[in-house]
Design an enzyme around this catalytic site. Structure first.
Site, PDB file in Angstrom:
ATOM      1  N   TYR A  13     132.960 -42.700  46.127  1.00 20.23           N
ATOM      2  CA  TYR A  13     131.548 -42.302  46.228  1.00 20.23           C
ATOM      3  C   TYR A  13     130.623 -43.502  45.988  1.00 20.23           C
ATOM      4  CZ  TYR A  13     127.278 -39.780  44.675  1.00 20.23           C
ATOM      5  OH  TYR A  13     125.987 -39.317  44.497  1.00 20.23           O
ATOM      6  N   LEU A  35     143.199 -44.292  48.335  1.00 19.95           N
ATOM      7  CA  LEU A  35     142.843 -42.985  48.920  1.00 19.95           C
ATOM      8  C   LEU A  35     143.211 -41.820  48.001  1.00 19.95           C
ATOM      9  CD1 LEU A  35     143.979 -43.749  52.589  1.00 19.95           C
ATOM     10  CD2 LEU A  35     141.690 -43.994  51.616  1.00 19.95           C
ATOM     11  N   LEU A  61     146.225 -50.044  42.794  1.00 17.67           N
ATOM     12  CA  LEU A  61     145.953 -51.194  41.918  1.00 17.67           C
ATOM     13  C   LEU A  61     146.926 -51.285  40.754  1.00 17.67           C
ATOM     14  CD1 LEU A  61     142.108 -51.110  41.953  1.00 17.67           C
ATOM     15  CD2 LEU A  61     143.498 -53.013  42.708  1.00 17.67           C
ATOM     16  N   SER A 126     130.092 -46.508  31.825  1.00 18.15           N
ATOM     17  CA  SER A 126     129.397 -45.215  31.824  1.00 18.15           C
ATOM     18  C   SER A 126     128.587 -45.028  30.541  1.00 18.15           C
ATOM     19  CB  SER A 126     130.442 -44.090  31.940  1.00 18.15           C
ATOM     20  OG  SER A 126     129.845 -42.826  31.705  1.00 18.15           O
ATOM     21  N   TYR A 151     138.774 -40.024  29.266  1.00 19.56           N
ATOM     22  CA  TYR A 151     138.072 -40.767  30.335  1.00 19.56           C
ATOM     23  C   TYR A 151     137.034 -41.707  29.699  1.00 19.56           C
ATOM     24  CZ  TYR A 151     134.201 -41.812  33.361  1.00 19.56           C
ATOM     25  OH  TYR A 151     133.187 -42.475  33.997  1.00 19.56           O
ATOM     26  N   LYS A 155     136.681 -46.156  29.271  1.00 20.28           N
ATOM     27  CA  LYS A 155     135.517 -47.010  29.559  1.00 20.28           C
ATOM     28  C   LYS A 155     135.169 -47.856  28.328  1.00 20.28           C
ATOM     29  CE  LYS A 155     134.851 -45.666  33.755  1.00 20.28           C
ATOM     30  NZ  LYS A 155     135.187 -46.581  34.876  1.00 20.28           N
ATOM     31  N   TYR A 179     126.637 -46.586  33.896  1.00 15.51           N
ATOM     32  CA  TYR A 179     125.947 -45.649  34.791  1.00 15.51           C
ATOM     33  C   TYR A 179     125.478 -44.442  34.006  1.00 15.51           C
ATOM     34  CZ  TYR A 179     129.190 -47.769  38.243  1.00 15.51           C
ATOM     35  OH  TYR A 179     129.958 -48.608  39.020  1.00 15.51           O
ATOM     36  N   PHE A 180     124.343 -43.891  34.395  1.00 18.55           N
ATOM     37  CA  PHE A 180     123.981 -42.579  33.875  1.00 18.55           C
ATOM     38  C   PHE A 180     124.555 -41.569  34.870  1.00 18.55           C
ATOM     39  CE2 PHE A 180     121.802 -43.325  29.910  1.00 18.55           C
ATOM     40  CZ  PHE A 180     121.887 -44.702  29.889  1.00 18.55           C
ATOM     41  N   ASN A 181     123.788 -40.662  35.429  1.00 20.88           N
ATOM     42  CA  ASN A 181     124.429 -39.648  36.286  1.00 20.88           C
ATOM     43  C   ASN A 181     124.177 -39.902  37.769  1.00 20.88           C
ATOM     44  OD1 ASN A 181     124.442 -38.515  33.548  1.00 20.88           O
ATOM     45  ND2 ASN A 181     125.230 -36.687  34.580  1.00 20.88           N
ATOM     46  N   LEU A 202     127.062 -31.188  38.171  1.00 21.51           N
ATOM     47  CA  LEU A 202     125.979 -30.256  38.498  1.00 21.51           C
ATOM     48  C   LEU A 202     125.540 -30.317  39.959  1.00 21.51           C
ATOM     49  CD1 LEU A 202     123.753 -28.236  37.620  1.00 21.51           C
ATOM     50  CD2 LEU A 202     122.305 -30.226  37.115  1.00 21.51           C
ATOM     51  N   ASP A 300     129.751 -31.109  26.059  1.00 21.94           N
ATOM     52  CA  ASP A 300     128.462 -31.595  26.590  1.00 21.94           C
ATOM     53  C   ASP A 300     127.603 -32.158  25.468  1.00 21.94           C
ATOM     54  OD1 ASP A 300     128.583 -31.258  29.301  1.00 21.94           O
ATOM     55  OD2 ASP A 300     127.805 -29.222  29.270  1.00 21.94           O
TER      56      ASP A 300
HETATM   57  C1  WQD Z   1     125.212 -32.582  33.978  1.00 21.38           C
HETATM   58  C2  WQD Z   1     124.515 -31.425  33.249  1.00 21.38           C
HETATM   59  C3  WQD Z   1     126.014 -29.816  32.264  1.00 21.38           C
HETATM   60  C4  WQD Z   1     127.617 -28.202  35.994  1.00 21.38           C
HETATM   61  C5  WQD Z   1     129.775 -36.492  33.620  1.00 21.38           C
HETATM   62  C6  WQD Z   1     130.548 -37.586  32.930  1.00 21.38           C
HETATM   63  C7  WQD Z   1     129.931 -38.915  33.239  1.00 21.38           C
HETATM   64  C8  WQD Z   1     129.894 -39.068  34.726  1.00 21.38           C
HETATM   65  C9  WQD Z   1     129.038 -37.969  35.337  1.00 21.38           C
HETATM   66  C10 WQD Z   1     131.835 -40.107  35.724  1.00 21.38           C
HETATM   67  C11 WQD Z   1     125.210 -31.063  31.940  1.00 21.38           C
HETATM   68  C12 WQD Z   1     125.162 -29.174  33.364  1.00 21.38           C
HETATM   69  C13 WQD Z   1     126.918 -28.967  35.069  1.00 21.38           C
HETATM   70  C14 WQD Z   1     127.313 -26.823  36.134  1.00 21.38           C
HETATM   71  C15 WQD Z   1     125.641 -27.031  34.435  1.00 21.38           C
HETATM   72  N1  WQD Z   1     131.205 -39.018  35.264  1.00 21.38           N
HETATM   73  N2  WQD Z   1     125.948 -28.376  34.309  1.00 21.38           N
HETATM   74  N3  WQD Z   1     126.328 -26.277  35.338  1.00 21.38           N
HETATM   75  O1  WQD Z   1     128.676 -34.125  32.112  1.00 21.38           O
HETATM   76  O2  WQD Z   1     126.456 -35.377  32.216  1.00 21.38           O
HETATM   77  O3  WQD Z   1     128.484 -36.470  33.062  1.00 21.38           O
HETATM   78  O4  WQD Z   1     129.682 -36.724  34.994  1.00 21.38           O
HETATM   79  O5  WQD Z   1     131.449 -41.231  35.783  1.00 21.38           O
HETATM   80  O6  WQD Z   1     130.713 -39.933  32.675  1.00 21.38           O
HETATM   81  O7  WQD Z   1     130.477 -37.398  31.533  1.00 21.38           O
HETATM   82  O8  WQD Z   1     127.535 -34.583  34.327  1.00 21.38           O
HETATM   83  O9  WQD Z   1     127.010 -33.230  36.302  1.00 21.38           O
HETATM   84  O10 WQD Z   1     128.942 -32.511  34.794  1.00 21.38           O
HETATM   85  O11 WQD Z   1     126.609 -32.244  34.005  1.00 21.38           O
HETATM   86  O12 WQD Z   1     124.744 -26.508  33.726  1.00 21.38           O
HETATM   87  O13 WQD Z   1     127.914 -26.068  36.952  1.00 21.38           O
HETATM   88  O14 WQD Z   1     124.601 -30.251  34.068  1.00 21.38           O
HETATM   89  O15 WQD Z   1     126.107 -28.945  31.150  1.00 21.38           O
HETATM   90  O16 WQD Z   1     124.210 -30.711  30.996  1.00 21.38           O
HETATM   91  P1  WQD Z   1     127.776 -35.067  32.810  1.00 21.38           P
HETATM   92  P2  WQD Z   1     127.591 -33.120  34.928  1.00 21.38           P
END
Ligand code: WQD
Length: 343
Positions: A13, A35, A61, A126, A151, A155, A179-181, A202, A300
């Site tokens: 991605y 892949l 790798l 991350s 995981y 990191k 990275y954030f999200n 999400l 979370d």
């Molecule tokens: C975001 C918010 C959920 C799904 C993770 C990893 C991080 C990175 C990104 C890899 C949270 C809420 C989610 C749903 C919801 N991964 N949510 N309903 O957990 O912040 O980060 O993914 O690099 O390292 O920790 O991302 O998108 O899973 O959740 O309410 O069906 O959305 O509770 O608050 P997260 P997320």
């Protein structure tokens, strides 16, 4: 070949979006991907977007001899961006050995292939290393906390290993990007986050629910100490994130960094609650979402968003896209997947 950059996980991605950004900046990406979490079709899409035939190696790798042979055959490699890793938080809790073995062995293969050689390395880290920060926005100086998952621990430990290597070896210039999200997709909608199984994150769940592939969305808790009770995250457009990697490579190329190891937050500096993301998606796309409030999700954290001052001032990078562009591009990508029956 000028300014060749090895991109491990380059069909993934974030890796695929970074390949596009590297080409635009005048670099020549060399893609390595096994892949495991991507499709060979992404290579064709990248060639369509960029109009360039790309060098691709289907190598795991963890296969040290294969990585060593590839790197030895490319003395002109200017740098490496290392994305390749397993990254599903929940899966890592269930299968820790799979995560430790893969994520560390793949990193070691790359580092050992460059023993005795100059290496400019950009490492995919991350914000998960911060856990629940004590103060917000969270800066790079904040303490790293005990990871909530194997995981996240891969990191954290990888960052420590890289710091030790940089301290011991002046031939190594290393930058870790926290990275954030990452969300959204390239404007062409030819590349984006690939759906493998039920999305844990999400935004892909939102787009799959909106297109009818999934049922209603569950908001994991609305009893947090936030304006509307749902969790806050710093969502960043994947194209902005890709550009941050180019900025890191350019910084290393200029060679004027104060030291040979540094860390940067790659976010927007602005947090959104889950309910605000849902509302933004509905408004910008004119789509009504079905969602209900459910129980909190184990592990979370309540709220996190990044202090991006250092990235602006030292890395010379900042995010350009806001939540609306993120939601619009994510929806466009989901519709592309549907129209092309990619499941
Ligand atoms: C975001 C918010 C959920 C799904 C993770 C990893 C991080 C990175 C990104 C890899 C949270 C809420 C989610 C749903 C919801 N991964 N949510 N309903 O957990 O912040 O980060 O993914 O690099 O390292 O920790 O991302 O998108 O899973 O959740 O309410 O069906 O959305 O509770 O608050 P997260 P997320």
């Amino acid at each position: 070949m000028k300014k060749q950059i090895l991109v491990t996980g380059g069909l993934g991605y974030i890796g695929s979006h970074t390949v596009v950004a590297l080409l635009r900046a005048g670099y020549t990406p060399v893609i390595v991907d096994n892949l495991n979490n991507s499709r060979i079709g992404i290579l064709n899409q990248l060639e369509e977007i960029t109009g360039t035939m790309l060098e691709f190696y289907n190598i795991n790798l963890c296969n040290k001899p294969a990585v060593a042979e590839l790197v030895a055959g490319k003395p002109e490699l200017q740098g490496v961006i290392h994305f390749a890793a397993h990254k599903a938080v929940g899966e890592s809790v269930a299968e820790p050995l799979k995560y430790y073995a893969n994520n560390f062995e793949s990193l070691f293969s790359v580092l050992q292939a460059f023993e005795g050689r100059q290496l400019n390395l950009v490492f995919s880290s991350s914000c998960t290393v911060y856990g629940q920060p004590d103060t917000l926005p969270v800066s790079e100086a904040a303490p790293v906390k005990k990871a909530e998952s194997p995981y996240g621990n891969t990191k954290q430990v990888a960052e420590e290993i890289l710091q030790d290597i940089a301290k011991a070896d002046e031939l190594k210039n290393i930058i870790s990007l926290r990275y954030f999200n990452p969300v959204g997709a390239h404007e062409s909608a030819l590349i984006g986050e690939l759906p493998i199984g039920v999305p844990q994150n999400l935004v892909p769940f939102i787009t799959q629910s909106a297109i009818g592939k999934r049922g209603s969305i569950t908001v994991f808790g609305n009893d947090y100490d936030t304006p509307d009770g749902s969790c806050i995250r710093d969502y960043i457009h994947v194209v902005d994130l890709a550009e941050a990697h180019v900025a890191a490579i350019q910084m290393q190329e200029q060679g004027d960094a104060d030291n040979n190891y540094d860390v940067f937050n790659i976010g927007t500096g602005r947090g959104y609650t889950v309910l605000e993301v849902i509302k933004a998606f509905e408004e910008v796309n004119g789509v009504k979402l079905n969602y209900q409030i459910g129980a909190r999700r184990e592990g979370d954290i309540e709220k996190v968003w990044g202090d991006t001052t250092k990235s602006k001032q030292v890395l010379g990078w900042e995010a350009k896209f806001g939540i609306n562009e993120m939601m619009e591009s994510a929806w466009k990508w989901e519709k592309y997947l549907e129209q092309n029956e990619i499941h």
